[in-house]
Design a protein around this motif. Structure first.
Motif, PDB file in Angstrom:
ATOM      1  N   SER A  27       1.013  -1.212   0.021  1.00  0.00           N
ATOM      2  CA  SER A  27      -0.144  -0.211   0.089  1.00  0.00           C
ATOM      3  C   SER A  27       0.912   1.247   0.133  1.00  0.00           C
ATOM      4  CB  SER A  27      -0.877  -0.160   1.240  1.00  0.00           C
ATOM      5  OG  SER A  27      -1.839  -1.060   1.172  1.00  0.00           O
ATOM      6  N   PHE A  29       1.141   4.807  -1.190  1.00  0.00           N
ATOM      7  CA  PHE A  29       0.349   5.991  -1.176  1.00  0.00           C
ATOM      8  C   PHE A  29       1.145   7.298  -1.459  1.00  0.00           C
ATOM      9  CE2 PHE A  29      -3.453   3.686  -1.017  1.00  0.00           C
ATOM     10  CZ  PHE A  29      -3.660   2.770   0.017  1.00  0.00           C
ATOM     11  N   THR A  98       7.409   8.207   3.245  1.00  0.00           N
ATOM     12  CA  THR A  98       6.034   8.584   2.772  1.00  0.00           C
ATOM     13  C   THR A  98       6.069  10.062   2.939  1.00  0.00           C
ATOM     14  OG1 THR A  98       4.545   8.497   4.555  1.00  0.00           O
ATOM     15  CG2 THR A  98       4.837   6.220   3.295  1.00  0.00           C
TER      16      THR A  98
END
Length: 115
Positions: A27, A29, A98
């Motif tokens: 995942s 993002f 991130t």
């Protein structure tokens, strides 16, 4: 969850070359930065090189010998290491930061340079 899997480590003689790869999956993002760190026995983990939208950054000890690159389509990070020295011996870790400030780490890959 984000998974980072490094490969390409091994044993090489001084002056030789290795290419490390780090495949990112899960995942994801957004990616603010990806980089390579290393940790030698008895020493702290240190930045080797990283890459952001603004460019690349290298530790002084590897400038001119190592090249970091990234294949965005494959979510894969590379570290080409040339003219290896015994002092480059360490466990090399891939990292992904991130935009929210979270840093994920790979399990590490051993690089051993013999003299």
């Amino acid at each position: 969850q984000v998974q980072l899997v490094e490969s390409g480590g091994g044993l090489v003689q001084a002056g030789g070359s290795l290419r490390l790869s780090c495949a990112a999956s899960g995942s994801i993002f957004g990616i603010a930065a990806m980089g390579w760190y290393r940790q030698a026995p008895g020493k702290q983990r240190e930045l080797v090189a990283d890459i952001t939208s603004g460019g690349t950054n290298y530790a002084d000890s590897v400038k001119g010998r190592f090249t970091i690159s990234r294949d965005n389509a494959k979510n894969t990070l590379y570290l080409q290491m040339n003219s290896l020295k015994p002092e480059d011996t360490a466990v090399y870790y891939c990292s992904l930061r991130t935009p929210f400030g979270t840093t994920h780490w790979g399990q590490g890959t051993q690089v051993t340079v013999s003299s």
